[in-house]
Design a protein around this motif. Structure first.
Motif, PDB file in Angstrom:
ATOM      1  N   ALA A  99      -6.491  -0.223  -3.667  1.00 11.73           N
ATOM      2  CA  ALA A  99      -5.243  -0.386  -4.407  1.00 11.73           C
ATOM      3  C   ALA A  99      -5.122  -1.730  -5.100  1.00 11.73           C
ATOM      4  CB  ALA A  99      -4.058  -0.205  -3.460  1.00 11.73           C
ATOM      5  N   LYS A 100      -5.664  -2.756  -4.500  1.00 13.27           N
ATOM      6  CA  LYS A 100      -5.424  -4.110  -4.995  1.00 13.27           C
ATOM      7  C   LYS A 100      -6.563  -4.675  -5.832  1.00 13.27           C
ATOM      8  CE  LYS A 100      -2.088  -5.214  -1.431  1.00 13.27           C
ATOM      9  NZ  LYS A 100      -1.683  -6.153  -0.395  1.00 13.27           N
TER      10      LYS A 100
ATOM     11  N   LYS B 171      -1.539  -6.441  -7.603  1.00 16.17           N
ATOM     12  CA  LYS B 171      -0.199  -6.629  -7.039  1.00 16.17           C
ATOM     13  C   LYS B 171       0.579  -5.325  -7.016  1.00 16.17           C
ATOM     14  CE  LYS B 171       0.021 -11.306  -8.732  1.00 16.17           C
ATOM     15  NZ  LYS B 171       0.575 -12.226  -9.682  1.00 16.17           N
ATOM     16  N   LYS B 172       1.423  -5.187  -6.011  1.00 18.81           N
ATOM     17  CA  LYS B 172       2.290  -4.011  -5.949  1.00 18.81           C
ATOM     18  C   LYS B 172       3.379  -4.174  -7.003  1.00 18.81           C
ATOM     19  CE  LYS B 172       4.861  -3.635  -2.547  1.00 18.81           C
ATOM     20  NZ  LYS B 172       5.307  -3.723  -1.258  1.00 18.81           N
TER      21      LYS B 172
ATOM     22  N   TYR C  82       0.129  -0.097  -7.855  1.00 20.05           N
ATOM     23  CA  TYR C  82      -0.478  -1.433  -7.910  1.00 20.05           C
ATOM     24  C   TYR C  82      -1.143  -1.624  -9.259  1.00 20.05           C
ATOM     25  CZ  TYR C  82      -0.009  -1.325  -2.829  1.00 20.05           C
ATOM     26  OH  TYR C  82       0.487  -1.248  -1.549  1.00 20.05           O
TER      27      TYR C  82
ATOM     28  N   GLN D 103      -6.353  -0.961   1.046  1.00 20.09           N
ATOM     29  CA  GLN D 103      -5.874  -2.103   0.271  1.00 20.09           C
ATOM     30  C   GLN D 103      -6.912  -2.549  -0.750  1.00 20.09           C
ATOM     31  OE1 GLN D 103      -4.639  -4.750   3.483  1.00 20.09           O
ATOM     32  NE2 GLN D 103      -2.503  -4.334   2.969  1.00 20.09           N
TER      33      GLN D 103
ATOM     34  N   PHE E 138       7.456   0.680  -5.447  1.00 20.50           N
ATOM     35  CA  PHE E 138       7.418   1.440  -4.195  1.00 20.50           C
ATOM     36  C   PHE E 138       8.666   2.293  -4.109  1.00 20.50           C
ATOM     37  CE2 PHE E 138       8.575   2.395   0.130  1.00 20.50           C
ATOM     38  CZ  PHE E 138       7.408   3.001   0.563  1.00 20.50           C
TER      39      PHE E 138
ATOM     40  N   VAL F 126       2.194  -1.901   3.436  1.00 25.37           N
ATOM     41  CA  VAL F 126       2.390  -1.145   2.201  1.00 25.37           C
ATOM     42  C   VAL F 126       3.674  -1.631   1.533  1.00 25.37           C
ATOM     43  CG1 VAL F 126       2.768   1.141   1.182  1.00 25.37           C
ATOM     44  CG2 VAL F 126       1.147   0.868   3.073  1.00 25.37           C
ATOM     45  N   ASP F 127       4.775  -1.622   2.285  1.00 25.08           N
ATOM     46  CA  ASP F 127       6.050  -2.134   1.783  1.00 25.08           C
ATOM     47  C   ASP F 127       6.992  -2.364   2.952  1.00 25.08           C
ATOM     48  OD1 ASP F 127       8.939  -1.799   0.532  1.00 25.08           O
ATOM     49  OD2 ASP F 127       7.553  -2.278  -1.099  1.00 25.08           O
TER      50      ASP F 127
ATOM     51  N   ALA G  38       3.401   4.170  -3.801  1.00 25.85           N
ATOM     52  CA  ALA G  38       3.256   2.760  -4.161  1.00 25.85           C
ATOM     53  C   ALA G  38       2.349   2.690  -5.379  1.00 25.85           C
ATOM     54  CB  ALA G  38       2.657   1.967  -3.005  1.00 25.85           C
TER      55      ALA G  38
END
Length: 158
Positions: A32-33, A133-134, A129, A29, A137, A115-116, A127
């Motif tokens: 990704a974030k 933010k995502k 990002y 995370q 997906f 994840v989702d 996914a």
């Protein structure tokens, strides 16, 4: 002198081989974030998943195509941590050039929703990002055109 050059060659081979970093969910995370303007494309896959393996070249090609557009492709292996050497051998044999992480976070039923919430757990899954933010997906395989189109849309619209 000959002995030193042999050691240098061995070190070169060791450090040039495919390296896969084992990460937990919090580390994934954090990757990704990131709150920057890069689009992070996380592709969840496994060496035993034929559709996953089939679409890997599309992600590699997209990474190259969009390399100057702040797009980062990350392959997230769902193989067991015990299979690290197998994953590294696979990545090396397939000449994968993008970052490869092996997610070791225990029971998938615990972390999949992170994840989702719509993810059934099927792979391949992707996914995306941006700005922490995502923004996308999807479960299932992509074609090259589909993947490029979605990336292009997310670069422009997010």
């Amino acid at each position: 002198m000959l002995r030193l050059s042999g050691i240098a060659i061995m070190l070169l081979l060791l450090f040039s081989s495919a390296k896969v970093k084992v990460v937990n969910m919090a580390q994934l995370q954090a990757t990704a974030k990131k709150t920057n303007d890069t689009l992070y494309v996380l592709n969840f896959w496994a060496t035993w998943c034929k559709p996953c393996v089939n679409e890997m070249p599309y992600f590699e090609k997209s990474a190259q195509q969009f390399k100057d557009r702040k797009v980062k492709v990350v392959f997230v292996s769902l193989n067991s941590a015990k299979e690290l050497q197998q994953v590294e051998g696979f990545i090396s044999a397939k000449k994968v050039s993008e970052v490869v992480l092996l997610l070791s976070s225990g029971n998938p039923n615990v972390w999949i929703d992170q994840v989702d919430s719509s993810w059934s757990g099927a792979i391949p899954a992707t996914a995306m990002y941006k700005g922490g933010k995502k923004v996308f997906f999807r479960e299932g395989e992509f074609t090259q055109a589909q993947l490029d189109s979605i990336i292009q849309t997310k670069i422009k619209n997010v």
